[in-house]
Enzyme design. Sequence first.
Site, PDB file in Angstrom:
ATOM      1  N   ARG D  98      11.889  46.042  49.583  1.00  0.00           N
ATOM      2  CA  ARG D  98      12.861  46.776  49.458  1.00  0.00           C
ATOM      3  C   ARG D  98      14.182  45.246  49.282  1.00  0.00           C
ATOM      4  O   ARG D  98      14.482  45.614  48.531  1.00  0.00           O
ATOM      5  CB  ARG D  98      13.287  47.713  50.601  1.00  0.00           C
ATOM      6  CG  ARG D  98      14.646  48.548  50.747  1.00  0.00           C
ATOM      7  CD  ARG D  98      14.403  49.737  49.680  1.00  0.00           C
ATOM      8  NE  ARG D  98      15.521  48.927  48.063  1.00  0.00           N
ATOM      9  CZ  ARG D  98      14.550  49.340  47.539  1.00  0.00           C
ATOM     10  NH1 ARG D  98      13.536  50.398  46.973  1.00  0.00           N
ATOM     11  NH2 ARG D  98      15.541  49.160  46.272  1.00  0.00           N
ATOM     12  N   LYS D 133      36.405  38.313  42.346  1.00  0.00           N
ATOM     13  CA  LYS D 133      36.108  39.884  42.591  1.00  0.00           C
ATOM     14  C   LYS D 133      34.677  40.347  43.143  1.00  0.00           C
ATOM     15  O   LYS D 133      34.140  40.881  42.405  1.00  0.00           O
ATOM     16  CB  LYS D 133      37.043  40.986  42.195  1.00  0.00           C
ATOM     17  CG  LYS D 133      38.309  41.048  42.252  1.00  0.00           C
ATOM     18  CD  LYS D 133      38.934  42.125  41.450  1.00  0.00           C
ATOM     19  CE  LYS D 133      40.140  42.054  41.324  1.00  0.00           C
ATOM     20  NZ  LYS D 133      41.957  42.989  40.512  1.00  0.00           N
ATOM     21  N   LYS D 165      50.007  32.600  41.010  1.00  0.00           N
ATOM     22  CA  LYS D 165      50.823  34.538  40.616  1.00  0.00           C
ATOM     23  C   LYS D 165      51.915  34.466  41.005  1.00  0.00           C
ATOM     24  O   LYS D 165      52.401  33.298  41.422  1.00  0.00           O
ATOM     25  CB  LYS D 165      49.603  34.288  41.757  1.00  0.00           C
ATOM     26  CG  LYS D 165      47.363  34.308  41.333  1.00  0.00           C
ATOM     27  CD  LYS D 165      46.941  35.435  41.797  1.00  0.00           C
ATOM     28  CE  LYS D 165      45.621  35.217  41.278  1.00  0.00           C
ATOM     29  NZ  LYS D 165      45.040  36.751  41.407  1.00  0.00           N
ATOM     30  N   GLU D 194      49.789  32.975  36.225  1.00  0.00           N
ATOM     31  CA  GLU D 194      49.952  33.934  35.742  1.00  0.00           C
ATOM     32  C   GLU D 194      51.300  34.700  34.604  1.00  0.00           C
ATOM     33  O   GLU D 194      52.074  34.818  36.011  1.00  0.00           O
ATOM     34  CB  GLU D 194      49.472  34.543  36.883  1.00  0.00           C
ATOM     35  CG  GLU D 194      49.315  36.103  36.757  1.00  0.00           C
ATOM     36  CD  GLU D 194      49.145  36.730  37.630  1.00  0.00           C
ATOM     37  OE1 GLU D 194      47.650  37.034  38.303  1.00  0.00           O
ATOM     38  OE2 GLU D 194      49.699  37.643  37.995  1.00  0.00           O
ATOM     39  N   ASP D 215      48.610  39.307  32.438  1.00  0.00           N
ATOM     40  CA  ASP D 215      48.244  39.428  33.598  1.00  0.00           C
ATOM     41  C   ASP D 215      48.522  40.811  32.795  1.00  0.00           C
ATOM     42  O   ASP D 215      49.742  41.449  32.859  1.00  0.00           O
ATOM     43  CB  ASP D 215      49.010  40.013  34.751  1.00  0.00           C
ATOM     44  CG  ASP D 215      48.811  40.965  35.544  1.00  0.00           C
ATOM     45  OD1 ASP D 215      46.784  41.328  35.546  1.00  0.00           O
ATOM     46  OD2 ASP D 215      49.643  41.173  37.046  1.00  0.00           O
TER      47      ASP D 215
END
Lengths: 282, 282, 282, 282, 282, 282
Positions: D98, D133, D165, D194, D215
Amino acid sequence: MILPPAVERLIELAIDEDLGRGDATSDALVDADALGDARIVAKEVLVLSGLDVAARVFERVDARIEATALAQDGTRVARGSSVMRVRGPARGMLGAERTALNFLQRLSGVATLTRHFVDAIAGTRARIADTRKTTPGLRWLEKRAVRDGGGSNHRADLAAGILIKDNHVALCGVLGALERARARGAHSLRVEIEVTRLDQVEAALAGRADVILLDNMPAAEARKAVALVAGRALVEVSGGVRLDNVRELADAGVDIISVGRLTHSAPAVDLSLEFEHEPASG
Amino acid sequence: MILPPAVERLIELAIDEDLGRGDATSDALVDADALGDARIVAKEVLVLSGLDVAARVFERVDARIEATALAQDGTRVARGSSVMRVRGPARGMLGAERTALNFLQRLSGVATLTRHFVDAIAGTRARIADTRKTTPGLRWLEKRAVRDGGGSNHRADLAAGILIKDNHVALCGVLGALERARARGAHSLRVEIEVTRLDQVEAALAGRADVILLDNMPAAEARKAVALVAGRALVEVSGGVRLDNVRELADAGVDIISVGRLTHSAPAVDLSLEFEHEPASG
Amino acid sequence: MILPPAVERLIELAIDEDLGRGDATSDALVDADALGDARIVAKEVLVLSGLDVAARVFERVDARIEATALAQDGTRVARGSSVMRVRGPARGMLGAERTALNFLQRLSGVATLTRHFVDAIAGTRARIADTRKTTPGLRWLEKRAVRDGGGSNHRADLAAGILIKDNHVALCGVLGALERARARGAHSLRVEIEVTRLDQVEAALAGRADVILLDNMPAAEARKAVALVAGRALVEVSGGVRLDNVRELADAGVDIISVGRLTHSAPAVDLSLEFEHEPASG
Amino acid sequence: MILPPAVERLIELAIDEDLGRGDATSDALVDADALGDARIVAKEVLVLSGLDVAARVFERVDARIEATALAQDGTRVARGSSVMRVRGPARGMLGAERTALNFLQRLSGVATLTRHFVDAIAGTRARIADTRKTTPGLRWLEKRAVRDGGGSNHRADLAAGILIKDNHVALCGVLGALERARARGAHSLRVEIEVTRLDQVEAALAGRADVILLDNMPAAEARKAVALVAGRALVEVSGGVRLDNVRELADAGVDIISVGRLTHSAPAVDLSLEFEHEPASG
Amino acid sequence: MILPPAVERLIELAIDEDLGRGDATSDALVDADALGDARIVAKEVLVLSGLDVAARVFERVDARIEATALAQDGTRVARGSSVMRVRGPARGMLGAERTALNFLQRLSGVATLTRHFVDAIAGTRARIADTRKTTPGLRWLEKRAVRDGGGSNHRADLAAGILIKDNHVALCGVLGALERARARGAHSLRVEIEVTRLDQVEAALAGRADVILLDNMPAAEARKAVALVAGRALVEVSGGVRLDNVRELADAGVDIISVGRLTHSAPAVDLSLEFEHEPASG
Amino acid sequence: MILPPAVERLIELAIDEDLGRGDATSDALVDADALGDARIVAKEVLVLSGLDVAARVFERVDARIEATALAQDGTRVARGSSVMRVRGPARGMLGAERTALNFLQRLSGVATLTRHFVDAIAGTRARIADTRKTTPGLRWLEKRAVRDGGGSNHRADLAAGILIKDNHVALCGVLGALERARARGAHSLRVEIEVTRLDQVEAALAGRADVILLDNMPAAEARKAVALVAGRALVEVSGGVRLDNVRELADAGVDIISVGRLTHSAPAVDLSLEFEHEPASG
């Protein structure tokens, strides 16, 4: 240091092995905000050791739990004595209970047994010492428990003392081994040598051993060895030491009696966590 | 899995606590290229457990050491039996010796004591089981030692079984606790409840408990409980079980007898590492 | 326990992998004493899970950061809701932001998807359960997220339940496997067996299985199996369960529906950290 | 390096969380010396990633297991393809199954989704890149899976790139931020900024940004930005990128398209371990 | 982040290696409740770095110890200056002393040496940068010490910058290597190439290198290289840089001078812990 | 033991800090199957220490790399000597290179400096010893490097020797401290006391110190102390020992000269990894 890093890692292993996947029972039955108020109670006469570890287990399980010692390590307490008060979120208390007690019952078991040996030789010049026959991972804690019981510590590890054993003697002879140890070993360490016969004691003295360890020697022989040494080295006896023969060995005049069973075979003492009343919502 | 990650971490702690700063004696006395050939010998009759851990200790200290089991875990061996052969660089063998033996003497101690309990109830339907009163950090190893001794394991941890104790009952009552446990607990777990009196057995059955744990109940009471349950649940007995009363409890017809002392108070058994001849240069 | 040791280790891995060498941007642009005040905002409707982990990330990065939950795990929140307030040194907040959100968006994703399944079977007797198909290292957190979504947990790990699968049956047959499992398995565990055909259900009942798992069985078959079992065991269904067929399965009368995709394929939900105003010197 | 230390620690966490207390089922049903021979089979079309991790899981569970890849990471395989052969002690294979599959199904899921994005922009100058992410603890593995899918990596961590940012811009302005970043940042890093509006592109160019990140800008806007930049900086677009709009963005002429869902929302692909025949005694 | 996880692990290793088995001297001589009040004093002129690590060592040894910085990292302090006050249980203070000072004397040594180099090139356009020739395990701390000394950091690790060296050039040529690096490397990283001869500078510019590293080039050559580059790339010089030739290199107009000895050969500076008066019972 | 567990953890930290996110350059430029064949070459005369650690770094990065020592730790090698051959996958070799060299250049630096001190006192009775002023985390390795340089080790840690310093004397006086240390300390440890004036030597002898440490005492004073002690204790001198005054101290007749700079300020020696020819596809 309260607890060295390796003990913190052991505590982590211990918590993880019992509570690492959660508590199937309390998670189902105890509300997340229920609070508890409990005491750890001695169920027999015992000498305490490890209260700080037990407290640390509770705190690591839930930082909101307050665990307060009501007695001190090294103290002999009566059956029925409360030795720690534990208050806080009930789930965490129930989840930590077994792990905290497992530490406390074992370490206090070591301290209690040590105290019996120490009491048995009261009034002699000898001290009771432990060995390296400790539970894997618990060395530091068990050696502290021995001190809590009134005993002394033998070397902390293989680096904290030179102890020439039969295999070493077989390699270089008594004199050769002692000379090499003095020349190459750190000057901060005493040089101790294990002997099994009286004639080896002479050689050990000739080689200027700091400590002579009589291995499995009966009290009568030990007495002769002590006479022979005549203060020129410390004399330690080890092997087969039991509560029923330790006094005899001490009376033989040795300086140190080291006892493996203090740590490898001390039975756990009985302690339990008793709630003042059932946990209730906070 | 031979040994789970947590056991590897424990082995690391154990090696580190004894040998982490080196071996003051052997480093001074034993040549770096000396080789040794030795056997681990049982100094008393015992049931083996932990040979793989002992071997792993030797290998981790020096990968060139070969440690070969000469018997199998779970076997009862005679006094004087060789149970492992160990060959390789002598320094590493001497440095690992104590740690390897510390594991083996404790785990075999657990297996040996378990075997005594198992033998004592031979021919009955009961099984001897352990508890969660294990040495911190050694849970997995000690539970395996219990199996090596012929015993069964109780739950592995707090997540591997639901056991409703007095504190839980105080919170929700017997029926309430059982219902909640069934509704919220994982369906893979049996629901067990601890009772101290016979009248609670009825309630437990009414609440459809899968297992009923009789806490500290004498054999006569246990026999009544078994009759009352009449096969509708498993019956376990726990508390104050000793070698001199375990047969009586088994004869009462219970299914499981769980014994804390298997793990918390088993005395170490005696094993030693004996060199065939002194280590010699390779 | 708030968070078990293994989760703390995972958090450490997660912080290290993003911030372990520092934050090249904020270190250059944000003054060391700048303070920030921000909120984590839900950018879509979602069920929360993991607020404590997110808070713990901020605290471990800088103990002076205060992260206060504004909602509770298990709650469904509207788009635009603030779910956590975060205040303290701005560099730490910016450095922890991504790691905290990565935990929260994934765990809330699991809880949100679980809630959809749970809602889909509302009013039936069935419960939605997870599987062991979890993200490596996140088992405990994801299983908790399933509970936060209203689901139940299947076994926590391979030790917390006995589940006999096709490979096991191939080895010992249905009856043999069940008998062996009952004899050797811990008595705290139910014995579950996986079947793929109706005729195996009979055998499973004959072998006194506690739970019968219908593998990949369509609803019509499942209904027949439920009738056959007639309450003598719990019935679980698994395999190929989707939001568009789960109701049908629940209506078939099964007790448990286990769904792998709850944990292995839940899409992340959208949350972001929004500063009240730009970080400013303190 | 085959696998970095942090991945080894994650593998350890993963094995521990499933198999750390043993396998209640296989321990009861499978003989300790039974051997198995199995293959991991793709149950759908997929791009492979993580075969070495899966193999490492088997090996760590039992060093006697041989896990041999039958295909290479980065390859698209047909449904029904065998991708790994696994042979050895059956208990270990069942215990590791597993965990090994959990790694492989997730990482191959990331690679497979990446490949879809890469294919969707074939022939354009753009590259598909990941973001930070990622799943906590799996950063290195997921970024490698993106490369296996044909994508590129954005910065490995907060130290491997400077990305200014909105919060940074709010603190120092576009020009101020760029100047400070160039003066204080490591000279080995590009400076990226950005922007959300076209007029900010001009400022970014004036400040000599190396990369300009658009963005959440629609394709039409992106096209204008590309024209404006005219090769003086790299142009990246991010935010809301899906399979149905990625081509349009690529056609706008941008250099990099970064896609969060590659790692935060890739569904697992289906793979299973299939035994050639049932495990048998060796 | 105050200190990243890997630094916490290093601190744990450092405490463990000195104090992990206890302090044989202070345990015997200092009462458990004795309190101390001491200062860390600079015994020579030095630039501080690592005060937080030193404080963290004291706190981890005993959480009751208060360690308060009296100066700031990056500050040059006079001989005799008190830089930290430390108060609390005396045993813990004595046990942590050496470890805390070992960190502080080394890190401040790095900062102090860096400051000498930085001062030596004051007024030029160049910056002093470190290399990856750091002490194993202390990378993050030593790079911060370089910043505390006024220097800049080169790449944090092998992932935070692309640096094409002779072996890479040997494989693909200058142009091939640069093209491949730009195509396959993360777009967040500059591409730097090492050259040893002036003719390679042309090739590097043709391949659009972002940074050109002149390896072991004397100042006169470096000046020619700078002229040749004419602002089209950053110019770094490295190899054999000493305090007596660094100014000459800076005057040649290079942008970055990287110096291995900042971290691999900085001598420790002298600091000591001085008790206000002897520790006394609390 | 080849390398103790704590050194393995340090190696892991060291690899992780350089290569933990991969090698941006070699990953882009070197084919995954390229092989390399290289040697580590001494660029100056030096005494080797740490070859096994360097080899271990290569092996941990890629188990297929073979790193074979061509010389032995403790040997003085000429400039240009090859001390290790390294063959295997080129990516791994390049990725491990810096970390392996960072260990080797520092440890050999310690051994080399130690050798200079040892040579300077050749023919006297004194031995050169290290102190506890080691690099955090590298204690064991640096103490071994001192032995490789021909020096002796002072105590391994705070548990491996009793050293009464000024703060301890201030608490209990010379006699009191010595008596307490002998009564409470482990009998395996010598008792050493630090003195700063000749009159304290008398007291130390009266208290039966095993070793007397003369702190910062000039050679003339040391000579008087040696005469005073007259063989009744070992005499150590420490503080301000340099290559230009060490002979004078040795000639004063002391037994041990301990030198902090052996470990806290040894400059790195120069070694490099040189490829036989460029890495090529395998």
